[in-house]
Write a protein that holds these residues in place. Structure first.
Motif, PDB file in Angstrom:
ATOM      1  N   GLY A 237      18.409 -20.416 -21.630  1.00 62.44           N
ATOM      2  CA  GLY A 237      19.705 -21.099 -21.562  1.00 62.44           C
ATOM      3  C   GLY A 237      19.552 -22.617 -21.540  1.00 62.44           C
ATOM      4  O   GLY A 237      18.724 -23.140 -20.790  1.00 62.44           O
ATOM      5  N   ASN A 238      20.345 -23.306 -22.347  1.00 57.40           N
ATOM      6  CA  ASN A 238      20.348 -24.778 -22.320  1.00 57.40           C
ATOM      7  C   ASN A 238      21.559 -25.303 -23.078  1.00 57.40           C
ATOM      8  O   ASN A 238      22.227 -24.544 -23.789  1.00 57.40           O
ATOM      9  N   ALA A 239      21.829 -26.597 -22.903  1.00 54.55           N
ATOM     10  CA  ALA A 239      22.968 -27.211 -23.603  1.00 54.55           C
ATOM     11  C   ALA A 239      22.486 -28.380 -24.459  1.00 54.55           C
ATOM     12  O   ALA A 239      23.191 -29.370 -24.627  1.00 54.55           O
ATOM     13  N   GLY A 240      21.280 -28.287 -25.009  1.00 50.73           N
ATOM     14  CA  GLY A 240      20.731 -29.405 -25.781  1.00 50.73           C
ATOM     15  C   GLY A 240      20.394 -30.547 -24.838  1.00 50.73           C
ATOM     16  O   GLY A 240      20.074 -30.318 -23.659  1.00 50.73           O
ATOM     17  N   SER A 241      20.481 -31.775 -25.327  1.00 53.65           N
ATOM     18  CA  SER A 241      20.188 -32.937 -24.472  1.00 53.65           C
ATOM     19  C   SER A 241      21.128 -32.921 -23.278  1.00 53.65           C
ATOM     20  O   SER A 241      22.351 -32.868 -23.460  1.00 53.65           O
ATOM     21  N   PHE A 242      20.594 -33.020 -22.075  1.00 58.89           N
ATOM     22  CA  PHE A 242      21.502 -33.026 -20.922  1.00 58.89           C
ATOM     23  C   PHE A 242      22.017 -34.430 -20.636  1.00 58.89           C
ATOM     24  O   PHE A 242      23.109 -34.603 -20.111  1.00 58.89           O
ATOM     25  N   PHE A 243      21.210 -35.456 -20.987  1.00 53.20           N
ATOM     26  CA  PHE A 243      21.630 -36.840 -20.740  1.00 53.20           C
ATOM     27  C   PHE A 243      21.788 -37.573 -22.063  1.00 53.20           C
ATOM     28  O   PHE A 243      21.086 -37.292 -23.031  1.00 53.20           O
ATOM     29  N   LYS A 244      22.712 -38.546 -22.084  1.00 49.07           N
ATOM     30  CA  LYS A 244      22.822 -39.432 -23.241  1.00 49.07           C
ATOM     31  C   LYS A 244      21.680 -40.443 -23.166  1.00 49.07           C
ATOM     32  O   LYS A 244      21.214 -40.778 -22.064  1.00 49.07           O
ATOM     33  N   ASN A 245      21.253 -40.929 -24.304  1.00 46.37           N
ATOM     34  CA  ASN A 245      20.288 -42.023 -24.284  1.00 46.37           C
ATOM     35  C   ASN A 245      21.004 -43.269 -23.767  1.00 46.37           C
ATOM     36  O   ASN A 245      22.057 -43.643 -24.296  1.00 46.37           O
ATOM     37  N   PRO A 246      20.453 -43.924 -22.713  1.00 44.44           N
ATOM     38  CA  PRO A 246      21.198 -45.035 -22.099  1.00 44.44           C
ATOM     39  C   PRO A 246      21.204 -46.293 -22.957  1.00 44.44           C
ATOM     40  O   PRO A 246      20.219 -46.618 -23.603  1.00 44.44           O
ATOM     41  N   ILE A 247      22.355 -46.954 -22.969  1.00 44.11           N
ATOM     42  CA  ILE A 247      22.505 -48.206 -23.721  1.00 44.11           C
ATOM     43  C   ILE A 247      22.479 -49.358 -22.715  1.00 44.11           C
ATOM     44  O   ILE A 247      23.251 -49.357 -21.748  1.00 44.11           O
ATOM     45  N   VAL A 248      21.549 -50.293 -22.912  1.00 46.08           N
ATOM     46  CA  VAL A 248      21.347 -51.368 -21.928  1.00 46.08           C
ATOM     47  C   VAL A 248      21.341 -52.724 -22.642  1.00 46.08           C
ATOM     48  O   VAL A 248      21.130 -52.794 -23.856  1.00 46.08           O
ATOM     49  N   ALA A 298      16.201 -22.975 -12.244  1.00 46.32           N
ATOM     50  CA  ALA A 298      16.774 -24.209 -12.819  1.00 46.32           C
ATOM     51  C   ALA A 298      15.613 -25.135 -13.162  1.00 46.32           C
ATOM     52  O   ALA A 298      14.790 -25.443 -12.301  1.00 46.32           O
ATOM     53  N   GLY A 299      15.531 -25.558 -14.412  1.00 44.94           N
ATOM     54  CA  GLY A 299      14.357 -26.339 -14.772  1.00 44.94           C
ATOM     55  C   GLY A 299      14.584 -27.329 -15.891  1.00 44.94           C
ATOM     56  O   GLY A 299      15.701 -27.558 -16.354  1.00 44.94           O
ATOM     57  N   VAL A 300      13.464 -27.927 -16.302  1.00 48.28           N
ATOM     58  CA  VAL A 300      13.432 -28.875 -17.421  1.00 48.28           C
ATOM     59  C   VAL A 300      12.510 -28.250 -18.468  1.00 48.28           C
ATOM     60  O   VAL A 300      11.415 -27.781 -18.129  1.00 48.28           O
ATOM     61  N   SER A 301      12.966 -28.233 -19.707  1.00 42.61           N
ATOM     62  CA  SER A 301      12.183 -27.596 -20.769  1.00 42.61           C
ATOM     63  C   SER A 301      10.770 -28.181 -20.839  1.00 42.61           C
ATOM     64  O   SER A 301      10.590 -29.383 -20.680  1.00 42.61           O
ATOM     65  N   ASP A 302       9.792 -27.324 -21.120  1.00 37.65           N
ATOM     66  CA  ASP A 302       8.442 -27.870 -21.345  1.00 37.65           C
ATOM     67  C   ASP A 302       8.263 -28.311 -22.791  1.00 37.65           C
ATOM     68  O   ASP A 302       7.249 -28.876 -23.161  1.00 37.65           O
ATOM     69  N   LYS A 303       9.321 -28.091 -23.639  1.00 37.14           N
ATOM     70  CA  LYS A 303       9.273 -28.564 -25.029  1.00 37.14           C
ATOM     71  C   LYS A 303       9.861 -29.963 -25.158  1.00 37.14           C
ATOM     72  O   LYS A 303       9.467 -30.740 -26.008  1.00 37.14           O
ATOM     73  N   HIS A 304      10.896 -30.249 -24.341  1.00 42.53           N
ATOM     74  CA  HIS A 304      11.624 -31.508 -24.487  1.00 42.53           C
ATOM     75  C   HIS A 304      12.202 -31.911 -23.133  1.00 42.53           C
ATOM     76  O   HIS A 304      12.990 -31.163 -22.544  1.00 42.53           O
ATOM     77  N   ALA A 305      11.820 -33.101 -22.671  1.00 47.38           N
ATOM     78  CA  ALA A 305      12.168 -33.514 -21.304  1.00 47.38           C
ATOM     79  C   ALA A 305      13.661 -33.764 -21.097  1.00 47.38           C
ATOM     80  O   ALA A 305      14.136 -33.853 -19.967  1.00 47.38           O
ATOM     81  N   LEU A 306      14.423 -33.880 -22.218  1.00 50.93           N
ATOM     82  CA  LEU A 306      15.854 -34.176 -22.087  1.00 50.93           C
ATOM     83  C   LEU A 306      16.694 -32.902 -21.942  1.00 50.93           C
ATOM     84  O   LEU A 306      17.908 -32.963 -21.763  1.00 50.93           O
ATOM     85  N   VAL A 307      16.045 -31.757 -22.014  1.00 47.38           N
ATOM     86  CA  VAL A 307      16.783 -30.488 -22.039  1.00 47.38           C
ATOM     87  C   VAL A 307      16.601 -29.745 -20.714  1.00 47.38           C
ATOM     88  O   VAL A 307      15.497 -29.301 -20.388  1.00 47.38           O
ATOM     89  N   LEU A 308      17.692 -29.625 -19.964  1.00 45.80           N
ATOM     90  CA  LEU A 308      17.666 -28.796 -18.747  1.00 45.80           C
ATOM     91  C   LEU A 308      17.787 -27.331 -19.166  1.00 45.80           C
ATOM     92  O   LEU A 308      18.498 -27.025 -20.132  1.00 45.80           O
ATOM     93  N   VAL A 309      17.095 -26.448 -18.454  1.00 47.59           N
ATOM     94  CA  VAL A 309      17.117 -25.037 -18.849  1.00 47.59           C
ATOM     95  C   VAL A 309      17.450 -24.125 -17.671  1.00 47.59           C
ATOM     96  O   VAL A 309      17.170 -24.449 -16.512  1.00 47.59           O
ATOM     97  N   ASN A 310      18.032 -22.995 -18.018  1.00 47.67           N
ATOM     98  CA  ASN A 310      18.281 -21.918 -17.053  1.00 47.67           C
ATOM     99  C   ASN A 310      17.376 -20.749 -17.425  1.00 47.67           C
ATOM    100  O   ASN A 310      17.568 -20.120 -18.461  1.00 47.67           O
TER     101      ASN A 310
END
Ligand code: FAD
Ligand code: EPU
Length: 349
Positions: A237-248, A298-310
């Motif tokens: 389970g995941n929703a793709g990128s969980f965070f937006k890339n921050p604009i600074v 509840a975790g963070v994908s080991d494929k991509h750090a931006l993807v939270l996983v269930n």
């Protein structure tokens, strides 16, 4: 009668969080909306999340299920003006199916957006984007039903306020129900200008043995890249990128780059800003592959750090706690605030 009602129905979500709405209403026809909102949905306020407009559930973190979920499942696709590439699709059409339909019918422009989950109706909400293209660049107009006035309206692309993962619609969730989207595409695959500059596309085409690609080849290359880089929600389970890339501000990006030479930095909204890679920031804080929460799922994908996983039994609340912990650690280490991309249902960020 095209309206269907399901009591205590599961609210579909690609995170695989167990959530049930008191009532799920589905209809195949936008024409049913005025009657529904004048009748049984009349009391639901767009401010309170009493009613959730539900697409495919691929950009939702459900912490508390809504009382009512409403899904518009209309499925028409029509070519309105072949010479000028104007194609219209109903809200319920699956996004990837629509992308492939346009390519099969000789229209180019959506190929970089292949394999994004979800529906046509949700595509303008966060102005979906990938591999160097944002859908707002290809939208001609968005047709909506507006709940407050109870009227159908139409917005041209300019009026939608599209920006990176943002639109006017995202700022007033559930106020406008998107009924259909009109796209302005290139009317011929032969003459379409392709966008090949995003990292990985040219190499992928080369590995496919293609020297002079057309739009269909680009869709295939993007599909291959996405399959390798992102976890498949059908598997975890995941929703793709969980965070937006921050604009600074540029000065902050420059200072971070001076200290962290490998931090990827992209153009921002304007000359005064830069976009940072949230995946890199989260990875650097050591979260990739993390697993925890009360359920341990509840975790963070080991494929991509931006993807939270269930991993199975994680609740929305566990995933939200994890997201807050990740955000706090990135802020403590780099001084950068990262914001969630999916809609959080039933809780505040
Ligand atoms: P939902 O998740 O059901 O809803 C999302 C939001 O849109 C909610 O606020 C909902 O109320 C609203 N909404 C839905 N339908 C309508 C409607 N008809 N009218 C009004 N409001 C509506 N996104 C990207 O931009 N780029 C990517 O590369 C990308 N990759 C992804 C990869 C994976 C594996 C996953 C799981 C998700 C990815 N996403 C990506 C996020 C997601 O696919 C998009 O945000 C998509 O547009 C969500 O569509 P949906 O139909 O599932 O919407
Ligand atoms: N990276 C890491 N660690 C990782 C993964 C990536 O450090 O675990 C770094 C790499 O250096 C890489 C950089 O992050 O070069 C960027 O990674 P990637 O190309 O995967 O892009 P992204 O910024 O992580 C964005 C979108 C995706 C979209 C891709 C492709 C956002 C929030 N995400 O991801 O959209 O598919 O670009 O265009 O803008 C989504 O919105 O759900 C989504 C998946």
């Amino acid at each position: 009668m095209s309206v269907r009602r399901f009591e205590r129905a599961p609210v579909r979500n690609t995170f695989g969080v167990d959530a049930r709405a008191g009532l799920l209403i589905e209809t195949d026809h936008a024409d049913d909306l005025p009657g529904l909102f004048a009748g049984e949905l009349a009391g639901t306020s767009p401010q309170a999340s009493e009613l959730l407009i539900l697409g495919g559930g691929s950009n939702l973190l459900i912490v508390e299920a809504p009382a009512v979920a409403l899904h518009l499942d209309s499925q028409r696709i029509e070519v309105l003006d072949a010479q000028n590439g104007i194609v219209r699709a109903d809200a319920g059409v699956e996004w990837h199916r629509f992308v492939m339909w346009t390519l099969e019918h000789g229209f180019a422009g959506l190929e970089n957006l292949a394999l994004i989950p979800g529906t046509v109706g949700a595509s303008p909400i966060q102005n979906i984007g990938a591999y160097g293209v944002e859908v707002g660049e290809r939208i001609h107009a968005v047709d909506v039903f507006e709940r407050i006035s109870g009227a159908f309206q139409r917005f041209d692309a300019q009026a939608c306020g599209f920006a990176y993962r943002d639109s006017m619609f995202k700022h007033a969730p559930d106020r406008w129900l998107v009924t259909a989207v009109e796209f302005k595409l290139a009317p011929s695959l032969e003459t379409a200008a392709l966008k090949l500059d995003y990292a990985g596309i040219r190499d992928e085409l080369a590995s496919m043995g293609i020297a002079t690609p057309d739009a269909r080849d680009v869709a295939e290359a993007v599909t291959g890249l996405r399959r390798r880089k992102l976890p498949d929600p059908a598997v975890v389970g995941n929703a793709g990128s969980f965070f937006k890339n921050p604009i600074v501000p540029v000065a902050q990006a420059d200072a971070l780059k001076a200290e962290h030479a490998t931090l990827p930095i992209f153009p921002g909204n304007n000359a005064a800003t830069r976009k940072l890679s949230a995946a890199w920031l989260i990875d650097a804080c050591g979260w990739k592959g993390h697993r925890g929460g009360g359920s341990g799922d509840a975790g963070v994908s080991d494929k991509h750090a931006l993807v939270l996983v269930n991993h199975g039994r994680a609740t929305g609340a566990e995933l939200l706690t994890l997201a807050r912990d990740i955000s706090a650690s990135v802020h403590a280490r780099f001084g950068v605030a990262i914001e969630p991309e999916p809609r959080i249902v039933g809780a505040r960020w």
